[in-house]
Design a protein around this motif. Sequence first.
Motif, mmCIF file in Angstrom:
data_model
loop_
_atom_site.group_PDB
_atom_site.id
_atom_site.type_symbol
_atom_site.label_atom_id
_atom_site.label_comp_id
_atom_site.label_asym_id
_atom_site.label_seq_id
_atom_site.Cartn_x
_atom_site.Cartn_y
_atom_site.Cartn_z
ATOM 1 N N GLN A 11 0.825 -1.209 0.000
ATOM 2 C CA GLN A 11 0.000 0.000 0.000
ATOM 3 C C GLN A 11 0.857 1.256 0.000
ATOM 4 O O GLN A 11 0.541 2.232 -0.695
ATOM 5 C CB GLN A 11 -0.932 -0.016 1.220
ATOM 6 N N ALA A 12 1.942 1.239 0.775
ATOM 7 C CA ALA A 12 2.837 2.388 0.804
ATOM 8 C C ALA A 12 3.477 2.610 -0.564
ATOM 9 O O ALA A 12 3.654 3.760 -1.004
ATOM 10 C CB ALA A 12 3.920 2.180 1.860
ATOM 11 N N ARG A 13 3.823 1.522 -1.252
ATOM 12 C CA ARG A 13 4.411 1.651 -2.587
ATOM 13 C C ARG A 13 3.410 2.250 -3.571
ATOM 14 O O ARG A 13 3.756 3.124 -4.370
ATOM 15 C CB ARG A 13 4.884 0.281 -3.074
ATOM 16 N N ILE A 14 2.166 1.796 -3.518
ATOM 17 C CA ILE A 14 1.135 2.338 -4.411
ATOM 18 C C ILE A 14 0.948 3.830 -4.168
ATOM 19 O O ILE A 14 0.861 4.626 -5.118
ATOM 20 C CB ILE A 14 -0.187 1.579 -4.209
ATOM 21 N N GLN A 15 0.896 4.241 -2.893
ATOM 22 C CA GLN A 15 0.741 5.661 -2.584
ATOM 23 C C GLN A 15 1.938 6.468 -3.087
ATOM 24 O O GLN A 15 1.780 7.582 -3.601
ATOM 25 C CB GLN A 15 0.583 5.838 -1.072
ATOM 26 N N ARG A 16 3.134 5.900 -2.935
ATOM 27 C CA ARG A 16 4.335 6.600 -3.388
ATOM 28 C C ARG A 16 4.345 6.772 -4.908
ATOM 29 O O ARG A 16 4.705 7.830 -5.426
ATOM 30 C CB ARG A 16 5.564 5.819 -2.931
ATOM 31 N N LEU A 17 3.915 5.742 -5.634
ATOM 32 C CA LEU A 17 3.896 5.825 -7.088
ATOM 33 C C LEU A 17 2.868 6.833 -7.580
ATOM 34 O O LEU A 17 3.089 7.518 -8.592
ATOM 35 C CB LEU A 17 3.601 4.449 -7.690
ATOM 36 N N ARG A 18 1.746 6.948 -6.868
ATOM 37 C CA ARG A 18 0.704 7.899 -7.288
ATOM 38 C C ARG A 18 1.178 9.339 -7.225
ATOM 39 O O ARG A 18 0.728 10.186 -7.996
ATOM 40 C CB ARG A 18 -0.532 7.715 -6.404
ATOM 41 N N SER A 19 2.091 9.607 -6.312
ATOM 42 C CA SER A 19 2.568 10.992 -6.160
ATOM 43 C C SER A 19 3.928 11.224 -6.818
ATOM 44 O O SER A 19 4.458 12.331 -6.748
ATOM 45 C CB SER A 19 2.655 11.345 -4.667
ATOM 46 N N ALA A 20 4.488 10.195 -7.439
ATOM 47 C CA ALA A 20 5.820 10.324 -8.038
ATOM 48 C C ALA A 20 5.752 11.086 -9.361
ATOM 49 O O ALA A 20 4.761 10.988 -10.093
ATOM 50 C CB ALA A 20 6.433 8.944 -8.267
ATOM 51 N N ILE A 69 4.243 6.729 -17.090
ATOM 52 C CA ILE A 69 4.820 5.793 -16.129
ATOM 53 C C ILE A 69 5.580 6.596 -15.084
ATOM 54 O O ILE A 69 6.544 7.288 -15.414
ATOM 55 C CB ILE A 69 5.769 4.803 -16.828
ATOM 56 N N PRO A 70 5.154 6.561 -13.820
ATOM 57 C CA PRO A 70 5.839 7.360 -12.790
ATOM 58 C C PRO A 70 7.189 6.764 -12.426
ATOM 59 O O PRO A 70 7.470 5.585 -12.668
ATOM 60 C CB PRO A 70 4.872 7.306 -11.608
ATOM 61 N N GLN A 71 8.025 7.586 -11.818
ATOM 62 C CA GLN A 71 9.344 7.131 -11.377
ATOM 63 C C GLN A 71 9.201 6.011 -10.353
ATOM 64 O O GLN A 71 8.423 6.107 -9.412
ATOM 65 C CB GLN A 71 10.123 8.296 -10.778
ATOM 66 N N GLY A 72 9.975 4.944 -10.566
ATOM 67 C CA GLY A 72 9.968 3.824 -9.636
ATOM 68 C C GLY A 72 8.981 2.727 -9.949
ATOM 69 O O GLY A 72 8.939 1.715 -9.250
ATOM 70 N N GLU A 73 8.180 2.883 -11.013
ATOM 71 C CA GLU A 73 7.185 1.864 -11.328
ATOM 72 C C GLU A 73 7.799 0.757 -12.183
ATOM 73 O O GLU A 73 8.623 0.998 -13.058
ATOM 74 C CB GLU A 73 6.000 2.473 -12.064
#
Length: 419
Positions: A11-20, A69-73
């Motif tokens: 879940q933390a990874r998904i949230q991070r990708l959404r804002s990347a 594609i966001p950074q880190g995905e």
Amino acid sequence: MTAVAEPTAEQARIQRLRSAPPAVEMDHVFKTFRLPRQRYSTLKERALHPLRSMIYDDLEALKDVHVTIPQGEFFGIVGRNGSGKSSLLKVLAGIYRPEQGRVAVHGRLSPFIELGVGFNPDLPARDNVVINAVMMGLSRREARKRFDDVLAFAELEEFVDLKLKNYSSGMAVRLGFATAIQVDADVLLVDEVLAVGDAAFQQKCFEEFTRMKSEGKTIVFVTHDMFAVERFCDRAMLLERGDVLQIGEPHEISRAYNELNFGRLVHDAPSEEARYGDHQACEITDGWFERDGERIGESPQLEPLTMAFKVRFHADVDDPVFGLSLRNEIGHTIFNWTTEWAETPPAGRFAAGDEVIVRATTDTVLAPSKYLLTPSVAREGYGADALDLREDLASVYVHGPRVTGGIIEPPLSFSLDRR
């Protein structure tokens, strides 16, 4: 006061990708190739038919591809042969220029599209590694400094002085991949170049993908392997003849790919079971979970659990590959397995009218949840040519004394070594 649960790592990874911020942007990209209807092999043919070469057919490789594609995905691209996957990677790499649309890559790019391109077959490994690494953006000093790491990863230390023309194809791929990962890239483009490597090296590469993913690298991954898509990708995209059919969660794309590749045959309301395969040579008629020969709908942890399904043959089939996969109720694949991977002796010939019950037994180390069984039958080979596949055909509830949040809960023994 009610305690607020901490988000899981996923879940933390998904949230991070959404804002990347974006790493790769494809804005309504089109790519078309002009293919001449007539090809000449001699000057005489060209002189006799000067106008034939002016007739072309247009092949639309990419049609209005639009994705960020966001950074880190870790982003997967799947599709059948000729769908435009490799063309899209080459557009991203700058090898092809699109006729319409905009492509932007933010950060240093490393393409793993054709490993070993630029290798000289008459030079030994050391010279080829340095040349290839310099082509990818490293300085000559950096390339030489990392040579030992390249050779160690590729496990080719004893072949360092051998010319590449004497390497096997697998050895060349190992050297190419080991060279490519030494580039300190932000965005990596990975085509399905690892299929020629042996199983041990593929696993080593997958471990490298896991490391790069944890380091926040952006990876665009083209593959036909749906297990790899569900294992690694955050999202995936399904292409067909240049069109983007769907972008979404990996399991959804995997299911859509199977539907496209094998053809959906049945939707059984109310369960909406998806079914694939040609369904002519044989069919899966039933599937269930059992213990001690009795069908069950629930199972306690740490008890043997048998997965079973029945197959009826309508035509003669030689050495079919029987397989099964297990998913939990939120769609995570727990495992995929086949009789071929288990090194089971060949099944032999089944004649029209024959029936067989396939059983696989394991200890129940699963966490408490609902689990769904997908059995399959495929032709001899890699197990990709499905005769019948019935998704989520049977279910079982695993119960236990506690919910830990894990997927499996193997019995562990602890020891304390007090000093």
